[in-house]
Design a protein around this motif. Structure first.
Motif, PDB file in Angstrom:
ATOM      1  N   VAL A  53      -2.878   4.189  -1.971  1.00 39.22           N
ATOM      2  CA  VAL A  53      -3.091   3.339  -3.142  1.00 39.22           C
ATOM      3  C   VAL A  53      -2.679   1.906  -2.814  1.00 39.22           C
ATOM      4  CG1 VAL A  53      -2.420   2.885  -5.522  1.00 39.22           C
ATOM      5  CG2 VAL A  53      -2.630   5.244  -4.722  1.00 39.22           C
ATOM      6  N   THR A  54      -3.592   0.969  -3.015  1.00 34.91           N
ATOM      7  CA  THR A  54      -3.241  -0.439  -2.869  1.00 34.91           C
ATOM      8  C   THR A  54      -2.689  -0.918  -4.200  1.00 34.91           C
ATOM      9  OG1 THR A  54      -5.020  -0.740  -1.300  1.00 34.91           O
ATOM     10  CG2 THR A  54      -4.111  -2.730  -2.296  1.00 34.91           C
ATOM     11  N   ALA A  55      -1.383  -1.154  -4.243  1.00 36.73           N
ATOM     12  CA  ALA A  55      -0.757  -1.614  -5.488  1.00 36.73           C
ATOM     13  C   ALA A  55      -0.772  -3.131  -5.560  1.00 36.73           C
ATOM     14  CB  ALA A  55       0.658  -1.079  -5.597  1.00 36.73           C
TER      15      ALA A  55
ATOM     16  N   SER B 244      -6.747  -5.327 -11.286  1.00 31.21           N
ATOM     17  CA  SER B 244      -6.691  -4.258 -10.292  1.00 31.21           C
ATOM     18  C   SER B 244      -7.622  -4.594  -9.140  1.00 31.21           C
ATOM     19  CB  SER B 244      -7.148  -2.940 -10.920  1.00 31.21           C
ATOM     20  OG  SER B 244      -6.062  -2.327 -11.557  1.00 31.21           O
ATOM     21  N   PRO B 245      -7.307  -4.252  -7.929  1.00 32.10           N
ATOM     22  CA  PRO B 245      -6.021  -3.695  -7.508  1.00 32.10           C
ATOM     23  C   PRO B 245      -5.064  -4.774  -7.025  1.00 32.10           C
ATOM     24  CG  PRO B 245      -7.629  -3.475  -5.740  1.00 32.10           C
ATOM     25  CD  PRO B 245      -8.275  -4.294  -6.826  1.00 32.10           C
TER      26      PRO B 245
ATOM     27  N   ALA C 280      -0.908   7.652   1.365  1.00 34.73           N
ATOM     28  CA  ALA C 280      -1.487   8.826   0.722  1.00 34.73           C
ATOM     29  C   ALA C 280      -0.444   9.924   0.633  1.00 34.73           C
ATOM     30  CB  ALA C 280      -2.688   9.314   1.526  1.00 34.73           C
TER      31      ALA C 280
ATOM     32  N   VAL D 103       0.867  -1.180   0.000  1.00 38.31           N
ATOM     33  CA  VAL D 103       0.000   0.000   0.000  1.00 38.31           C
ATOM     34  C   VAL D 103       0.899   1.225   0.000  1.00 38.31           C
ATOM     35  CG1 VAL D 103      -1.785   1.280   1.249  1.00 38.31           C
ATOM     36  CG2 VAL D 103      -1.781  -1.228   1.281  1.00 38.31           C
ATOM     37  N   TYR D 104       0.751   2.046  -1.023  1.00 34.68           N
ATOM     38  CA  TYR D 104       1.490   3.307  -1.027  1.00 34.68           C
ATOM     39  C   TYR D 104       0.711   4.306  -0.190  1.00 34.68           C
ATOM     40  CZ  TYR D 104       4.505   1.613  -4.782  1.00 34.68           C
ATOM     41  OH  TYR D 104       5.419   0.917  -5.517  1.00 34.68           O
TER      42      TYR D 104
ATOM     43  N   GLY E 185      -1.393  -0.178 -14.456  1.00 33.60           N
ATOM     44  CA  GLY E 185      -1.738   0.281 -13.114  1.00 33.60           C
ATOM     45  C   GLY E 185      -2.237  -0.801 -12.183  1.00 33.60           C
TER      46      GLY E 185
ATOM     47  N   GLY F 283      -4.047  13.027  -1.341  1.00 32.92           N
ATOM     48  CA  GLY F 283      -4.728  11.941  -2.046  1.00 32.92           C
ATOM     49  C   GLY F 283      -5.069  10.820  -1.091  1.00 32.92           C
ATOM     50  N   THR F 284      -5.531   9.703  -1.631  1.00 36.29           N
ATOM     51  CA  THR F 284      -5.810   8.562  -0.781  1.00 36.29           C
ATOM     52  C   THR F 284      -4.712   7.531  -0.980  1.00 36.29           C
ATOM     53  OG1 THR F 284      -7.172   7.728  -2.583  1.00 36.29           O
ATOM     54  CG2 THR F 284      -8.323   8.824  -0.789  1.00 36.29           C
TER      55      THR F 284
ATOM     56  N   THR G 250       5.082  -3.105  -9.416  1.00 36.23           N
ATOM     57  CA  THR G 250       5.269  -3.208  -7.973  1.00 36.23           C
ATOM     58  C   THR G 250       5.621  -4.644  -7.596  1.00 36.23           C
ATOM     59  OG1 THR G 250       3.643  -1.444  -7.715  1.00 36.23           O
ATOM     60  CG2 THR G 250       4.195  -2.708  -5.749  1.00 36.23           C
TER      61      THR G 250
END
Ligand SMILES: Nc1ncnc2c1ncn2[C@@H]1O[C@H](COP(=O)(O)OP(=O)(O)O)[C@@H](O)[C@H]1O
Ligand SMILES: [Mg+2]
Lengths: 269, 275
Positions: free
Chosen positions: B40-42, B230-231, B33, B30-31, B63, B37-38, B68
């Motif tokens: 991001v679950t990569a 995704s995700p 926020a 998880v990047y 994406g 922003g919110t 990752t």
């Protein structure tokens, strides 16, 4: 150019030639520009513009001061100050720039000072330099060094933070640790920026020179011009100006050569 | 759906997990926020095993977390949950047994082809003569013999990527991690590069994790194709089962088309896919 040929083919060839001027052609144009400039100067002087000496009078004056050794003496004194100040300034700027780019702590500590001093013209430091350091060589060299330092430190710093992170990653996956990444990736990647910074620093060193030589100098191009101003001796002022320009240009070309050599790997933009 | 198999095997019988060369265990990333922003679950808990000398391709929409996934295996991206094991040991950083090929080539522009290929060897302290010889070998292997002293900027995209391949190979990693290496190449060069890669892989076998967004490429190269959605999750793992060596004949066969179509559907008709 002047010959009459098929009009349809001509524009294309012309356009191409304009985009990529050959070396000889470029030099030829430079020479023409030089001659035109001197011609214009002679013309203005001939028309009797208030006090303006013509090229011949200035050349005559240059021969005189060359003959009695004052020009050589002044040029050497100035060159020495510029070179010492420039060398000192860049020698401090490069490591400082690297530190600022590489360590967040160093950036946080140094950046406010660099930004602060950047807003002060070196000229404005002179009164302080005289009071603190007296009227010897030291304040002159230090003021020049400060100017060179400030221009060079910024571009070194920008070179370091601009290093492509994928190159750093590429080195890491090939087994490089921090030290190797620094010496084998960060240093070469930022070298072209450093050389550009040095060129800017050199320009600022010359710019600071005349001002620095206002500090009670005995010798130097700036000092000589300053004196000539008192006696309304315009030819000497011109000789000084031209000498500064030529020396500055020569040193800049040397650095440009270094830039080509060290940054030849870059894609030309 | 997960588990490990030797490349191209169609048995469908999962090998014991400890035989995996690379094993992703519930890997999540998880990047945090950034700038209002919110988060991001990569990667949302990926389980995947890759056997020794297997050629696995990963395909999925842009994406969805492919880079990752590769970055975690390379040791460049620390996961926020789970772990990756290589030879049973958890990955904590890059290692000499894993070579990485980046989409942007990432060649050192101030070094020649030879300098680039020797970089890893120099870092590893390989003596000069051996370094030269090994670099020579791998430069020849990728067909850049005549360009050993050229700088990257003078090379075409395909040649740059071959140089990157030689650089990664020269360190003799057991594992190659490749992130859309041919993504920037034109169609014809890309096909040539695929054949060259398979040819090299056939001669000097490595475990390969190959990321692409091109379904044809995934099927043509891979023994198994991992379809990501995704995700950051594995939607499906498909056994390709096409014979090796892969040739133009294979590429044009109806079996190829069938698998390609199936994977195409899995990639481009994912639930919730609105683009
Ligand atoms: N360094 C990062 N910081 C924040 N978000 C990132 C970072 N890297 C990737 N992401 C996000 O993670 C998701 C997956 O990215 P990525 O792994 O590059 O996908 P892919 O390679 O499949 O295109 C994307 O939504 C992307 O925006
Ligand atoms: Mg990607």
């Amino acid at each position: 150019m002047g010959t009459v040929t098929a009009p349809a083919a001509q524009p294309v060839r012309e356009a191409r030639r304009r985009r990529v001027p050959s070396r000889a052609r470029g030099l030829g144009l430079n020479l023409v520009a030089l001659l035109l400039g001197i011609g214009l100067w002679a013309l203005l002087a001939g028309l009797g513009v208030q006090g303006l000496p013509g090229p011949v009078r200035v050349a005559h004056r240059a021969a005189e001061v060359l003959g009695d050794g004052t020009l050589e003496g002044d040029a050497l004194a100035s060159l020495r100050r510029v070179l010492l100040g420039f060398a000192l300034g860049t020698a401090l700027a490069v490591p400082a720039g690297f530190l600022m780019g590489w360590y967040g702590v160093a950036r946080g500590l140094l950046e406010p000072w660099v930004q602060f001093f950047r807003t002060i013209p070196p000229l404005a430091i002179i009164p302080l330099a005289i009071v603190v350091l007296g009227i010897g060589e030291t304040p002159k060299i230090l003021v020049i060094a400060l100017g060179a330092f400030l221009s060079c430190v910024i571009s070194t710093f920008q070179g370091v933070i601009g290093v492509d992170p994928t190159l750093v990653n590429a080195a890491r996956v090939l087994g490089a640790g921090d030290r190797v990444i620094f010496t084998r990736v960060v240093v070469p990647a930022s070298t072209p920026f450093i050389v550009v910074g040095m060129r800017i620093g050199l320009g600022s060193a010359w710019a600071t020179l005349v001002a620095a030589e206002l500090i009670a100098a005995q010798q130097g191009l700036g000092f000589r011009m300053q004196q000539a101003q008192v006696y309304y001796d315009l030819p000497t002022i011109f000789v000084g100006l031209i000498t500064i320009g030529v020396l500055g240009l020569l040193m800049d070309r040397l650095l440009l050569l270094a830039e080509r050599r060290l940054g030849g790997w870059q894609d030309r933009r | 759906m997960n588990g490990t198999r030797p490349d191209g095997a169609r048995t469908g019988k999962a090998a014991p997990p400890d035989a995996a060369k690379i094993e992703f265990r519930a890997v999540g990333k998880v990047y945090p926020a950034a700038g209002g922003g919110t988060a991001v679950t990569a990667l949302g808990g990926v389980d995947l095993g890759i056997a020794d000398e297997e050629f696995v391709t990963v395909v999925g929409p842009s994406g969805c977390g492919k880079s990752t996934l590769l970055g975690v295996a390379a040791g460049l991206v620390p996961p926020t949950s789970g772990e990756v094991l290589v030879d049973g040991r958890p990955v904590t950083g890059p290692g000499p047994e894993r070579g990485v090929i980046f989409q942007q080539y990432a060649l050192f522009p101030w070094l020649t082809v030879r300098g680039n290929v020797e970089f890893g060897l120099k870092v590893a302290g390989v003596p000069r003569r051996e370094r030269r010889a090994r670099a020579e070998h791998f430069i020849g292997l990728v067909g850049l013999g005549d360009f050993a002293d050229a700088h990257p900027r003078t090379l075409s995209g395909g040649m740059r990527q071959r140089c990157a391949l030689a650089r990664a190979y020269a360190a003799e990693p057991r594992i190659l991690l490749m992130d859309e290496p041919f993504g920037a190449l034109d169609a014809l060069t890309r096909v040539r590069m695929q054949d060259r890669l398979l040819d090299i892989w056939g001669r000097e076998r490595r475990t390969v994790l190959f990321i692409t967004h091109d379904v044809d490429e995934a099927v043509y190269l891979g023994g198994r194709v991992v379809v990501m959605a995704s995700p950051g999750r594995v939607q499906e793992v498909v056994d390709v089962g096409l014979p090796r060596p892969r040739t133009e004949e294979v590429r044009l066969s109806p079996e190829f088309a069938e698998i390609r179509n199936r994977i195409w559907h899995a990639v481009y008709h994912q639930e919730g896919n609105t683009t």
